[in-house]
Design an enzyme around this catalytic site. Structure first.
Site, mmCIF file in Angstrom:
data_model
loop_
_atom_site.group_PDB
_atom_site.id
_atom_site.type_symbol
_atom_site.label_atom_id
_atom_site.label_comp_id
_atom_site.label_asym_id
_atom_site.label_seq_id
_atom_site.Cartn_x
_atom_site.Cartn_y
_atom_site.Cartn_z
ATOM 1 N N GLU A 127 16.273 -17.539 -10.278
ATOM 2 C CA GLU A 127 15.920 -16.133 -10.498
ATOM 3 C C GLU A 127 15.243 -15.960 -11.869
ATOM 4 O O GLU A 127 14.272 -15.216 -11.998
ATOM 5 C CB GLU A 127 17.197 -15.272 -10.371
ATOM 6 C CG GLU A 127 17.042 -13.792 -10.675
ATOM 7 C CD GLU A 127 16.039 -13.055 -9.796
ATOM 8 O OE1 GLU A 127 15.530 -13.614 -8.814
ATOM 9 O OE2 GLU A 127 15.744 -11.889 -10.124
ATOM 10 N N LYS A 131 11.475 -14.470 -12.376
ATOM 11 C CA LYS A 131 11.170 -13.306 -13.228
ATOM 12 C C LYS A 131 10.042 -13.651 -14.193
ATOM 13 O O LYS A 131 9.125 -12.868 -14.389
ATOM 14 C CB LYS A 131 12.405 -12.884 -14.055
ATOM 15 C CG LYS A 131 13.530 -12.209 -13.317
ATOM 16 C CD LYS A 131 13.234 -10.819 -12.809
ATOM 17 C CE LYS A 131 12.608 -10.840 -11.461
ATOM 18 N NZ LYS A 131 13.430 -10.776 -10.299
ATOM 19 N N ARG A 141 3.759 -0.063 -4.875
ATOM 20 C CA ARG A 141 3.504 -0.680 -3.572
ATOM 21 C C ARG A 141 2.172 -1.433 -3.519
ATOM 22 O O ARG A 141 1.867 -2.111 -2.547
ATOM 23 C CB ARG A 141 3.512 0.394 -2.479
ATOM 24 C CG ARG A 141 4.809 1.168 -2.400
ATOM 25 C CD ARG A 141 4.754 2.184 -1.291
ATOM 26 N NE ARG A 141 4.587 1.518 -0.016
ATOM 27 C CZ ARG A 141 5.564 1.016 0.710
ATOM 28 N NH1 ARG A 141 6.806 1.112 0.284
ATOM 29 N NH2 ARG A 141 5.314 0.423 1.850
ATOM 30 N N GLU A 160 6.563 -14.042 -12.368
ATOM 31 C CA GLU A 160 5.903 -12.863 -11.813
ATOM 32 C C GLU A 160 5.425 -11.889 -12.867
ATOM 33 O O GLU A 160 4.429 -11.220 -12.656
ATOM 34 C CB GLU A 160 6.730 -12.188 -10.711
ATOM 35 C CG GLU A 160 8.032 -11.601 -11.106
ATOM 36 C CD GLU A 160 8.776 -10.995 -9.916
ATOM 37 O OE1 GLU A 160 8.161 -10.633 -8.905
ATOM 38 O OE2 GLU A 160 10.005 -10.868 -10.015
ATOM 39 N N LYS A 178 5.713 -4.124 -4.675
ATOM 40 C CA LYS A 178 7.167 -4.025 -4.639
ATOM 41 C C LYS A 178 7.725 -4.287 -3.258
ATOM 42 O O LYS A 178 8.746 -4.934 -3.094
ATOM 43 C CB LYS A 178 7.557 -2.627 -5.118
ATOM 44 C CG LYS A 178 9.053 -2.374 -5.171
ATOM 45 C CD LYS A 178 9.661 -3.071 -6.349
ATOM 46 C CE LYS A 178 11.156 -2.908 -6.409
ATOM 47 N NZ LYS A 178 11.756 -3.959 -7.259
ATOM 48 N N TRP A 234 -2.847 -2.599 -1.682
ATOM 49 C CA TRP A 234 -2.548 -4.014 -1.923
ATOM 50 C C TRP A 234 -3.408 -4.751 -0.908
ATOM 51 O O TRP A 234 -3.158 -4.694 0.292
ATOM 52 C CB TRP A 234 -1.062 -4.295 -1.707
ATOM 53 C CG TRP A 234 -0.690 -5.695 -2.086
ATOM 54 C CD1 TRP A 234 -0.342 -6.144 -3.322
ATOM 55 C CD2 TRP A 234 -0.617 -6.835 -1.223
ATOM 56 N NE1 TRP A 234 -0.077 -7.493 -3.287
ATOM 57 C CE2 TRP A 234 -0.244 -7.947 -2.009
ATOM 58 C CE3 TRP A 234 -0.851 -7.037 0.130
ATOM 59 C CZ2 TRP A 234 -0.081 -9.219 -1.497
ATOM 60 C CZ3 TRP A 234 -0.693 -8.322 0.655
ATOM 61 C CH2 TRP A 234 -0.312 -9.387 -0.170
ATOM 62 N N ASN A 246 -1.711 1.415 5.874
ATOM 63 C CA ASN A 246 -0.837 0.431 5.247
ATOM 64 C C ASN A 246 -0.419 -0.524 6.349
ATOM 65 O O ASN A 246 0.212 -0.102 7.306
ATOM 66 C CB ASN A 246 0.382 1.168 4.649
ATOM 67 C CG ASN A 246 1.493 0.221 4.227
ATOM 68 O OD1 ASN A 246 1.240 -0.938 3.939
ATOM 69 N ND2 ASN A 246 2.703 0.728 4.208
ATOM 70 N N GLY A 247 -0.794 -1.798 6.245
ATOM 71 C CA GLY A 247 -0.418 -2.753 7.294
ATOM 72 C C GLY A 247 -1.592 -3.654 7.640
ATOM 73 O O GLY A 247 -2.577 -3.729 6.897
ATOM 74 N N CYS A 293 0.846 -1.187 0.000
ATOM 75 C CA CYS A 293 0.000 0.000 0.000
ATOM 76 C C CYS A 293 0.886 1.244 0.000
ATOM 77 O O CYS A 293 1.885 1.302 0.714
ATOM 78 C CB CYS A 293 -0.956 0.090 1.184
ATOM 79 S SG CYS A 293 -2.071 -1.292 1.329
ATOM 80 N N HIS A 353 15.462 -36.341 -10.684
ATOM 81 C CA HIS A 353 14.757 -36.863 -9.509
ATOM 82 C C HIS A 353 13.296 -36.423 -9.478
ATOM 83 O O HIS A 353 12.687 -36.399 -8.420
ATOM 84 C CB HIS A 353 15.492 -36.425 -8.231
ATOM 85 C CG HIS A 353 16.893 -36.944 -8.197
ATOM 86 N ND1 HIS A 353 17.219 -38.215 -7.810
ATOM 87 C CD2 HIS A 353 18.059 -36.351 -8.572
ATOM 88 C CE1 HIS A 353 18.527 -38.390 -7.915
ATOM 89 N NE2 HIS A 353 19.051 -37.275 -8.381
HETATM 90 O O1 M6R Z 1 12.932 -5.475 -0.976
HETATM 91 P P1 M6R Z 1 13.391 -6.876 -0.815
HETATM 92 O O2 M6R Z 1 14.637 -7.186 -1.568
HETATM 93 O O3 M6R Z 1 13.513 -7.295 0.622
HETATM 94 O O4 M6R Z 1 12.235 -7.746 -1.460
HETATM 95 C C1 M6R Z 1 12.265 -9.144 -1.455
HETATM 96 C C2 M6R Z 1 11.243 -9.708 -2.409
HETATM 97 O O5 M6R Z 1 9.952 -9.285 -2.049
HETATM 98 C C3 M6R Z 1 11.514 -9.308 -3.848
HETATM 99 O O6 M6R Z 1 12.790 -9.671 -4.254
HETATM 100 C C4 M6R Z 1 10.478 -9.965 -4.794
HETATM 101 O O7 M6R Z 1 10.653 -11.348 -4.807
HETATM 102 C C5 M6R Z 1 10.583 -9.373 -6.197
HETATM 103 N N1 M6R Z 1 9.275 -9.119 -6.717
HETATM 104 C C6 M6R Z 1 11.270 -10.275 -7.150
HETATM 105 O O8 M6R Z 1 11.350 -9.732 -8.423
#
Ligand code: M6R
Length: 611
Positions: A484, A488, A27, A491, A606, A73, A99-100, A2, A507
């Site tokens: 990774e 990517k 956010r 998401e 984010k 969010w 927010n929270g 948020c 396996h």
């Molecule tokens: O701000 P942070 O690096 O602590 O965030 C961790 C994850 O939330 C963040 O890396 C998330 O997985 C991203 N969306 C990946 O692209």
């Protein structure tokens, strides 16, 4: 999660809040809302992105010199117009954004219902707001006092902003567990989840701490703790440029941030790495070198992409420093009772510096006596402040929800930290040390070279966009890169993808392989390459499609692949900073081909400030 914005001063609040919400949309973007005070309290809110609200408000008179805005969010209650913030209290006089999560909201709600309150939304926010209002009425106190009493009784995390129809100059705010920044202008104040909404107007900011209450009017800023003691605000100067938070001609922030990597990695090395003279300067390491080099164990805590950086760091630290390393999901670590021994060092990795699980994990480790070293991007963020020492990644603001430039900067920092400790511990030869400094130094130019050839990746994305599943495989340093790459793709294109160690494929995941499954190998040349080539043959034998990231001119590996993308040769320790770049671009272009909003993928935010 948020985004929140507030303004009080002589200007019209609406355009400031609207622009601020667009900047904070990373956010959360399930719904948007704005409350303005102008001879009465007016609330405008809508499911969807900020532009959805903006278009419904086109042509309306939106006056008012004070206002609050929210981009959501969703946690409690689905994203819809009713659950959108701001919420209005039962009396109609108060508006609040949050927010929270208020964990004891159900109990509070029951109590309020007994007292005759009813609720329009399913949110914990509306409950907290009416709880505050009830206290104000019952205790016959002012709003500030009611907020203080309420916050002393709620369990959970919050940043709240409140305005009151009867006090049309004041915003009351409070923070616990989520970020809040105050911008100080001339006869005006700004509030935001980060400083981006206020960048055009002021460079003077105050980062609010947990359990602090803020009362702002155009000409007054009062900071208090929850015991009603006044605190002197610590005013800091912002050094972010406006250009850093704008797209600068790119279609998406994600693409801009991928392309910024030669510069961000360079910025991260600059002033630290001197390859010519064979030195690394890092104050956070130097001042704590005894602690770091004598650590019996390093425990890396992080989430998501930062966790992947941690996995690569595990290989680097163990190889160069000969210190045992454990890499933990912060969300798991915090909820068990981990053994932390005297001298153990926790390395917390976070782009935002606000990830709730990582923050709590380090707080818990601190209680058990661990030393915390933060590798954080956002200067002044909660994790940076909660760490005993650390090194910033200096990647600049990362706005695309998918983390890209922060990842490569994290790897650059972690490699330098490991090299520095290894040198102090004498676990690295001079020759290898100098060689790796040189390798690091060459990374920005090599990333630039990869970025010159995006057409091939775009064409590949067109061919792959209809695949339902992907498998990403790699060995050694390339295994976390495979994870990774898969993250990517998932998401931003919503295609299911799994990352696996290439050998582990036999396996289980090999059962998935058929002629419809693209298998992406991270197969840069290292001592494992022949084994990886065997794994490619195993996939080909089952009619899977092999797409690989290989080292330039590795014709032998190329000859097995259906498609390949190449990266310049490098040492395996620094290779992930190169091999991840084509994977970022592949995910980006597949997302674009599928018509996805790559900067704001569905359901994501984010900065994950809830557990
Ligand atoms: O701000 P942070 O690096 O602590 O965030 C961790 C994850 O939330 C963040 O890396 C998330 O997985 C991203 N969306 C990946 O692209």
């Amino acid at each position: 999660m948020c985004g929140i914005v507030g303004y009080t001063g002589p200007r019209q609040a609406y355009p400031i809040i609207l622009k601020g919400l667009k900047r904070l949309e990373y956010r959360g973007y399930d719904s948007t809302g704005i409350a303005l005070l102008n001879s009465g309290l007016k609330i405008f809110k809508k499911k969807g992105k900020v532009t959805d609200l903006e278009s419904t408000l086109l042509g309306q008179e939106l006056h008012g010199n004070i206002g609050i805005g929210h981009t959501r969010w969703a946690t409690h209650g689905e994203p819809n117009d009713v659950n959108a913030h701001p919420h209005r209290s039962a009396s109609g006089k108060l508006a609040m954004i949050h927010n929270g999560i208020i964990e004891n909201f159900l109990q509070l709600k029951k109590d309020l219902e007994k007292n005759g309150y009813s609720f329009k939304s399913e949110t914990d926010t509306e409950v907290l707001l009416n709880f505050i209002e009830e206290i104000r009425i019952k205790n016959k106190c002012n709003l500030e006092e009611a907020v203080r009493v309420a916050l002393n009784r709620v369990v959970g995390a919050y940043v709240i902003l409140l305005i009151d129809e009867d006090d049309p100059e004041t915003i009351i705010a409070a923070r616990k567990g989520s970020p809040l920044v105050i911008g100080i202008g001339k006869n005006e104040h700004f509030l935001g989840s980060d400083a981006s909404p206020m960048l055009e107007y002021t460079r003077e900011v105050v980062y609010v701490n947990d359990y602090e209450l803020v009362i702002v009017k155009p000409n007054e800023l009062i900071l208090k703790n929850l015991e009603n003691e006044t605190i002197t605000p610590f005013v800091q100067k912002l050094d972010i440029e406006l250009a850093a938070i704008e797209k600068n001609g790119y279609d998406y922030f994600m693409l801009k941030e991928i392309h910024e990597q030669p510069k961000t990695i360079y910025d991260c090395l600059r002033g630290r790495l001197d390859a010519e003279n064979g030195t690394i300067t890092m104050a956070g390491v130097e001042l704590n070198i005894e602690q770091l080099k004598n650590a019996p164990r390093l425990i890396i805590v992080a989430c998501g992409t930062s966790w992947h950086a941690g996995l690569i760091a595990e290989y680097i630290f163990e190889e160069l420093c000969r210190i045992p390393v454990e890499v933990e999901y912060a969300s798991e670590f915090r909820y068990r009772n981990p053994v932390i021994n005297r001298g153990d060092v926790i390395i917390a990795i976070s782009q935002s510096g606000e990830t709730a699980d990582t923050l709590v994990a380090i707080e818990k480790a601190k209680e058990k006596g661990a030393f915390i070293f933060g590798v954080v991007n956002v200067v002044g963020s909660s994790i940076a402040r909660a760490s005993h020492a650390g090194a910033y990644t200096h990647a600049g603001p990362e706005i695309g929800v998918a983390s890209t430039k922060a990842f490569t900067a994290q790897l650059a920092v972690l490699t330098m930290v490991a090299l520095k400790i290894a040198k102090e511990k004498n676990t690295i030869s001079d020759e290898r040390f100098h060689q790796l400094l040189q390798e690091l130094n060459e990374i920005p130019a090599k990333v630039s070279k990869i970025l010159e050839y995006t057409e091939k990746i775009e064409a590949l994305a067109k061919n792959l966009k209809n695949a339902q599943n992907f498998l990403y495989l790699g060995r050694g340093y390339n295994f976390p890169v495979a994870l990774e790459g898969a993250l990517k793709l998932k998401e931003i294109s919503y295609i299911h993808a799994e990352g696996y160690p290439a050998a582990e494929m036999k396996h289980g995941p090999i059962a998935l392989v058929d002629n419809s499954l693209p298998v992406v190998f991270v197969a840069t040349k290292d001592e494992n390459i022949e084994k990886v080539m065997s794994n490619m043959h195993e996939i080909k034998a089952r009619k899977g499609k092999v797409i690989s990231i290989i080292t330039e001119n590795d014709n032998l590996t190329a000859s097995i692949c259906d498609e390949f993308l190449s990266v310049p040769p490098s040492d395996e320790i620094v290779a992930p900073m190169l091999s991840v770049v084509p994977l970022q671009l592949l995910a980006y272009y597949i997302g674009i081909e599928k018509g996805c909003d790559v900067d704001k993928p569905r359901n994501l935010a984010k900065s994950v400030t809830v557990e």
